[in-house]
Each structure stands twice: as C-alpha cells, then as structure tokens.
Design a protein around this motif. Sequence first.
Motif, PDB file in Angstrom:
ATOM      1  N   UNK A  66       0.996  -1.190  -0.209  1.00 50.77           N
ATOM      2  CA  UNK A  66       0.028  -0.023   0.144  1.00 50.77           C
ATOM      3  C   UNK A  66       0.845   1.291  -0.049  1.00 50.77           C
ATOM      4  N   UNK A  67       2.078   1.143   0.776  1.00 52.11           N
ATOM      5  CA  UNK A  67       2.944   2.609   0.767  1.00 52.11           C
ATOM      6  C   UNK A  67       3.719   2.633  -0.594  1.00 52.11           C
ATOM      7  N   UNK A  68       3.985   1.674  -1.239  1.00 51.32           N
ATOM      8  CA  UNK A  68       4.493   1.937  -2.464  1.00 51.32           C
ATOM      9  C   UNK A  68       3.568   2.176  -3.574  1.00 51.32           C
ATOM     10  N   UNK A  69       2.072   1.473  -3.398  1.00 52.97           N
ATOM     11  CA  UNK A  69       1.155   2.092  -4.367  1.00 52.97           C
ATOM     12  C   UNK A  69       0.825   3.493  -4.137  1.00 52.97           C
ATOM     13  N   UNK A  70       0.735   3.997  -2.966  1.00 54.61           N
ATOM     14  CA  UNK A  70       0.521   5.425  -2.651  1.00 54.61           C
ATOM     15  C   UNK A  70       1.527   6.251  -3.126  1.00 54.61           C
ATOM     16  N   UNK A  71       2.877   5.724  -3.294  1.00 56.07           N
ATOM     17  CA  UNK A  71       3.890   6.696  -3.816  1.00 56.07           C
ATOM     18  C   UNK A  71       3.734   6.786  -5.353  1.00 56.07           C
TER      19      UNK A  71
ATOM     20  N   UNK B 234     -11.118  23.041  -4.313  1.00 55.93           N
ATOM     21  CA  UNK B 234     -10.604  21.655  -4.177  1.00 55.93           C
ATOM     22  C   UNK B 234     -10.739  21.298  -2.510  1.00 55.93           C
ATOM     23  N   UNK B 235     -10.545  20.090  -2.399  1.00 49.07           N
ATOM     24  CA  UNK B 235     -10.579  19.606  -1.048  1.00 49.07           C
ATOM     25  C   UNK B 235      -9.386  19.981  -0.103  1.00 49.07           C
ATOM     26  N   UNK B 236      -9.429  20.004   1.179  1.00 52.59           N
ATOM     27  CA  UNK B 236      -8.341  20.270   1.994  1.00 52.59           C
ATOM     28  C   UNK B 236      -7.580  18.794   2.161  1.00 52.59           C
ATOM     29  N   UNK B 237      -6.203  18.763   2.142  1.00 50.57           N
ATOM     30  CA  UNK B 237      -5.879  17.631   2.581  1.00 50.57           C
ATOM     31  C   UNK B 237      -5.502  17.420   3.889  1.00 50.57           C
ATOM     32  N   UNK B 238      -5.239  16.139   4.337  1.00 50.28           N
ATOM     33  CA  UNK B 238      -5.375  15.890   5.687  1.00 50.28           C
ATOM     34  C   UNK B 238      -4.028  16.484   6.503  1.00 50.28           C
ATOM     35  N   UNK B 239      -4.120  16.482   7.784  1.00 47.75           N
ATOM     36  CA  UNK B 239      -2.727  16.920   8.419  1.00 47.75           C
ATOM     37  C   UNK B 239      -2.103  17.905   7.658  1.00 47.75           C
TER      38      UNK B 239
ATOM     39  N   UNK C 212      -0.642   8.293   1.957  1.00 48.28           N
ATOM     40  CA  UNK C 212       0.462   8.571   1.275  1.00 48.28           C
ATOM     41  C   UNK C 212       0.248   9.464   0.101  1.00 48.28           C
ATOM     42  N   UNK C 213      -0.715   8.915  -0.765  1.00 41.05           N
ATOM     43  CA  UNK C 213      -1.038   9.938  -1.963  1.00 41.05           C
ATOM     44  C   UNK C 213      -1.772  11.197  -1.564  1.00 41.05           C
ATOM     45  N   UNK C 214      -2.817  11.124  -0.783  1.00 36.15           N
ATOM     46  CA  UNK C 214      -3.492  12.468  -0.004  1.00 36.15           C
ATOM     47  C   UNK C 214      -2.388  13.441   0.242  1.00 36.15           C
ATOM     48  N   UNK C 215      -1.380  12.939   1.084  1.00 28.84           N
ATOM     49  CA  UNK C 215      -0.489  13.965   1.726  1.00 28.84           C
ATOM     50  C   UNK C 215       0.306  14.479   0.462  1.00 28.84           C
ATOM     51  N   UNK C 216       0.486  13.680  -0.530  1.00 29.17           N
ATOM     52  CA  UNK C 216       1.428  14.524  -1.508  1.00 29.17           C
ATOM     53  C   UNK C 216       0.862  14.928  -2.622  1.00 29.17           C
ATOM     54  N   UNK C 217      -0.233  14.416  -3.163  1.00 26.08           N
ATOM     55  CA  UNK C 217      -1.048  15.096  -4.322  1.00 26.08           C
ATOM     56  C   UNK C 217      -2.320  14.938  -4.181  1.00 26.08           C
ATOM     57  N   UNK C 218      -3.063  15.823  -4.878  1.00 30.63           N
ATOM     58  CA  UNK C 218      -4.658  15.627  -4.780  1.00 30.63           C
ATOM     59  C   UNK C 218      -4.935  14.643  -5.736  1.00 30.63           C
ATOM     60  N   UNK C 219      -6.123  14.160  -5.862  1.00 29.86           N
ATOM     61  CA  UNK C 219      -6.686  13.020  -6.587  1.00 29.86           C
ATOM     62  C   UNK C 219      -6.490  13.474  -8.290  1.00 29.86           C
TER      63      UNK C 219
END
Length: 844
Positions: free
Chosen positions: A294-299, A532-537, A510-517
């Motif tokens: 999942x981590x690799x997929x998010x990156x 756009x939506x606000x990213x988390x954290x 991971x993806x939400x922290x780095x990029x939008x959809x």
Amino acid sequence: MSDVKRSLLDMSPGGKTDDADEEPDDHVESNETFAEFCTRQAQNVVHFLVEDWFLSALLGIITAVLSVGMDVAIEVLQHAHVTFYDKMLAISSYLAFSQWVAHIVILTMFAAIFCQIVSKQAVGSGIPEVKVIMHGFKMENYLTTRTLVAKMVGLTLAMGGGLPIGKEGPFVHMGAIVATLLSKITSACQYSAFFSNEGREMEMLSSGCAVGIACTFSAPIGAVLYAIESTSKYFAVKNYWRGFLAATCSAIVFRCANFFVTAEQSGTITAFYQTRFPTDCFLVEELPIFLLLGFISGLMGSFFIFIHRQISIFRSKNRVYKLIFRNNFLAFTVFMAFVVGVLTFPNGLGRYFAGRLTFRETMADFFNNCTWVSNDSRRCPDTILTHWTGGSEGDVSIFTSLVLYYILYFVLVAICISINVPAGVFVPSFIIGAAGGRLMGETMVVLFPEGMRGPGGPPIHPGLYAVVGAAAYTGAVTHTLSVSVIICELTGQLSPILPVLIAMLMGNAVCKFLQPSIYESIIRVKKYPYLPDLPPSRVSVHTVKVEQLMVTDVIYITKDMTYREMKEILQLAPHLRSFPIVTDHENKILLGSVAKRYLTMLLRRHVLVNQQDSRNIGRMTPSEIFNTIRRTSMRLSRRSPSRRSNSSQTRENSVPETARSDAPSDQVEFVSERTISGNTLLSISPLHCPNNIPLQAVFTRPSSADLSKTETNADILLNRNIDLDEIAIDAAPFQLVLGSSLYKVHTLFSLLGLSHAYVTDCGKLVGVVGLKELRDAMANIYVRGAVAPVKPDRKLTSGTFLDMSHMNKDKLLNTPQTPPANGLSINMESPKFGNSLTVPPMAL
C-alpha cells in the motif's frame, strides 16, 4: 392573558370549538364515494411509483442497455484486431505490423474526428466536469444528447482500437447525461411540485453517476459509494436509495445481458472475475507486506498524478511541442495511437509484456490463483505462461515482463487519458496496480517457496497480491475507499477484504499527503471553477485566518449616496454583480446586499440614461419588457434551477452572486434599460423580496413634461440621494468574522455552495473573501501548506469615498481587471464569471 382568554372563549358553549371547525371537513369527506376514494388513492400510487421509482429504474435500465451495446461493439473490434493480425502474420510479418498499427491509428483518428465534429465536450474522462457541475456551476453543452452520442461512439472506437484507456469515467458522464435528459423530459409534467423541485436535477445527477459505475463493474453497492466519493463533497442521505435503486436495476440488466448476449466475453472489466482464494488465503505475517504494498502504491499513485499534470502543462506551454503539433487536435492523438501500436506489437516489444492481450484478459491472468515461477502443482498452465514468457520459446523472465508492463503502461496511460478521445482512468489504474501487486506476489513466492511458515503451512497466493495492489493503487489515484467494496463485488469473495483495506488506507494516506486526486488534478490543469478539498494533516489551514485572505478594498453603496456616484461606481465595476450596502463612509455598518440589476433599474427610473451618456441606446417599450419577463419566466419554469443542493440553495436565497459577468472586464458597462433582465423581477430570484416588488418602476414611462424637465435639470437629478426603499435588498448576506480560519471558511463554502462572503468586525464591513482567494491560498498546499496570497493589484472594493473629481479616471479605467473574489475563471485568456460557463477546447 389574551391567549388564555381566547382559549377559554373557544371552549365555552357559545364558542366555536375545534370539533366545530372539523365538521365541514368531515362532512365533505363523507360525501366522497368509494369509487372516488379508490380513484384518488390510485392516482397517489401512480404518482409515487412514477416520481420515486420509475424514473430511477428507467435511468438504470437505459444506461445498462447503452453499456451492453458498447461492450458488444468493443469486443467485436478487439476480436477483429487480433484475428486480422493472425491472418496477416501468416502472410508476412510486415503486413502484420502494418495491420496492427493501422487498426489502432485509424479507429483512434475516427474517434477524435467524430468527437470534434459532434461535440468537443465528449473528450476526456467526464468525472472532473461532473464534479464541477455537481458543485453548482453549469457547464454548457456537457449534458446534451450530442455529447452523449459523441461519448458513446468515440469511446467505442478508441477502446476497440486498443488504446490503454477505460470506460468508467466516460460512463459516469454518460449516466449524468441520461439523468439530465430524463429530468428535461419530466420537466413538462407540472401536475406535481416534485418535478419542479429545485433539487430534483441534482438528485438525478447523483443517481446517474452511480449508474455509470454499476454499468462498468456490475457492482451496485460499490458504484453508489464511489459516485459519492468521486463527485460529491457533501451528500444528501435522502438521495441514497435512489442511487441504489438505479444502480441495482442497471447491474441486473447488465449482468443478464452479458449472460445472454456476450456470454463470458466482454471488452471491458465486468463482475465475472470470480476468484477461488481459500478462507485462510493470507497469514498474519503477511500483513506488513500488504502494508508495504500500500505504501508503494501510494507513492506510485502520487507520482502518476504528478507525471500526468506535468505532461499536460508541457503540452500547453512548450514551444517545441507547439511548433511540431501546432495545437492540432488530431496530430498528437494520431501520434500517440501510432506509438501505442508500435510498442504493443506482439512480435516486437509487445512480446515481452503480453502486448497482444486486452485489459480483460490481462486481469484474468493477474487474478489467477496459480503461480508463475513455481514448478509444483500450483504452477499456472502453459496457456497463461506463454503470454508472459515471450511465447512458445519461453525465453523471457516473468519479472521482466511484469516490470516492462508496469513501466510502459504507467507512462502510456498518463499520456493517453489526456488526448482528444473519451478516456477513463479507473480501469487502467486497476490494471497497473494489479501488475505491481502480481510482481510483489511472485517475488514473495521466490523468497518463500513453501510459504512463510515453512513446509505444511499455507502457501502464498500471488493472485491475492494482485487484488490488493489493484485496490491500493486505484484508491490512491482516485482518493477513494469504495474500491474495496468494488473489489469484493468484482471477485465475489470477502476473504481479501482485510489486506485490501490495510493497503488501501496506507495508499490513500500517502497519496493524499503528496498530491490531489487525479480528478482534482485535471480540474486544476483545465482551470475549472472548483474549490478543491483540503488535504489531511495540514496545520496551516487552521493558522491562516480570513483576515489574511480577504480583499479589504470594498466597493460599497451607502444610504446617502447620490445617483451620480452610483452611476460612476456601476461604470467602474462592470464585473461586479452585487454590492454591499453600508450606513455611511465612516462607520460602514453592513446593512445588506443589493444586486447590480436593481441599481441599474433604480438609475433608469429616476435618471434618463440617454441624457447621461453620448451613446444612442435603444429603448424598449413596456410591452417588450413584459415579453422578455414572460419568456424568462416560462424558460425558468420549464427547468428546475438546481445549481445547488438543498442546503446551498437555501443559502443562495440570502447570498447574492457577486463579481460575475460575461462581459469583458476591460469594457465599461453603461447602464441602460436593456440591462434589466426579467429573472431579477421574478419571485424565484435569489435577491427578490416578495414584499417589495419594483415592477411599477419598470413599467412607468416618463411623460413628455417629465422628459423636458429632465433635460433641463439633469444635474439636479444626478445630485439627488438614492432611494433604497424602492429596490429589493438582501438583508442577511453571509458574513464571517476576522478570526475565522481557512479550514472553517473552506468548510462553509463547500457545504453551502457559497461564491463569496463579507467579513465584518462588530458589524463593520472590513472585507470580502471569495472562491478565488481560497483557491490562491491553497495553490501550493501540498508543497508549502496554506499560504496567504499576495494582495492583488485590483479594484474590487473601496474603503474610501469614491469621488471621480478627486481621482484619476484614466488610471482607474486602465487598471487591468482581474477575476473577482469568487474566482470562477475557466479561460486563461478571457475569464468568464457566473454559473453558466463556456469551456474552451484545450489541447490536452
């Protein structure tokens, strides 16, 4: 005491009691015959079935029939591609190469030409446009029959040709179009307020989006959830069952048609990927591996979004690209089709990564429960291995094939989803993620050939890793969690649900922290008016306050303003649609907001426009004005104004639209009688006050005596104070305080569908904030967090007394006009404002 006395009198013998009030009603009810009672109840049942059930079911059935027909056509074209290739290969490899490439190029070219001729709006995924429409902005020609036809034909030709694209996004768009057409058909039915409900069109759009996913995967539950996640920020629960009903009808028709018409062959992903994983298909020791996947997929998902955006920006700005392709809609599309044909040629590079297979056949191989590297009884049959080992020779490693497949389709999909044909990103992402998961699964088999617990323990199932990788990567790219439900409906098993959720949550985080959809990224590239939506954290969204974002120079109207000052303000701010009203220049206590058209009408009523400027402006007779109002009323009554959800529509009744105009910002708008639009005089107008209808001011025509008097005393009329009692004022515009955080402002704008809000301090007007300010603050939120934008050099507001005699008119008139506070600009060259948007074709 008066209420008590009245109640005692009502209870007295001489008083009129409640029973006496009910006697006439009971008497009328008793006169109703049994036949009339049955007729009335039958009408109620018919209305209930038609309004609440029939339309939703019809939406699902129509969209499913379209999907089945397209699947049959796609399967025929793809089968013809392979069949003719085999025949040409028996003659000559050069003929086979020419046939393979020509099939892709010709069909892709026809798809692009057909979309260009019939409807340019059919190009692309469609989900970004549906997201924008669902959030209250009407995009012209995106929900028409021409777009539906162009979407169907273009998608069929492009997928039948062999482009690495999917049909999920286009079918969401098609479902929304079918829903809109059904809404227009039922809008003629005026027997019930149901069809004239302002939220009816939005409810049908939401159901149409769910139907589009259900037709793609035959997964009604996941379809409704995915439609909510991909198109809505806030969803009305009352629309929930309509979406499920439409999706269920669509899935039933789709599954039955696939069984009777296409059997087990289909050109796209369907719900027939039944897996055979055992109940104990994974161990606790494998959960960290799924988490790593999942981590690799998010990156990789965030990198895919970044690459796609950079490619789109490169195509729009690079001089070398423009010099070669010259912004031609067909040149780059044909070029990419040629590249795809060359790379996937089965006897060329395609031999190393199964370029001959379609997405459906590839997914069946990835989800297979056998292994590709083991030599025991779990080894896959030779019919599968020949696809991934270079043919009958078997001289290609399966790891080489999977790596090449992953890299090539990673790049090709990022480019092909932005060419001038209908294209979806969900299915290609599904395939890419499954390839990555299968690669990790086969690696685990090599590392642990007898399982992680040794001999006698449960073996490792690479097909399970493919399922987990597909869900994690797709969820990361689209920022959705409903893919897990789609996976369960797609495979027919619940056993992979835990590793799927673990990997998907990690990939999303991971993806939400780095990029939008991917959909929001496309919206940014095309510059659609979308918040756009606000990213988390992100701590910055709580530390940045509205006082750092707002425009402090506010153009306002005062109670003691003269008609001359008001006319100068209207000429200097043609892009504004409404103005705040304050008490005076010193205190500036906000009293309300007034529409520009009402001020124009007021100026026309009391000061003859043709005496104030040198232009010969045509005059409309009262009959012409009445006909304009009547035509506007009939047009609005035939359609349901659902540009907001129910909650946002309620807010719209008190919040006017500001800073929006279709006129170019560099032109000074001279007020005239023709600028009065009839819809501002109707009771359904957002700024209309029922108790203060200024129709008399419009229809009253000055007499000849008044005209002669006006000609001699024009200056006197202009120097009079305005009379605000004659116009409708919105006494409760939406207001914010200085300490409101960006998080709170974003939430309110998203939930209520606001375009702007005034900022007050103890009732004093201190600024205004709109969509543009919010979007500017969030422009680089993934890199630097929320940052207060630099104050623009523009004249949206004025905190001082606006006196043209003490100001440089040329400087004000020549000041570059920039989009106002709502930021509804979608055209990079000439932005337009308002709910009715015209999106220019972009060479993406």
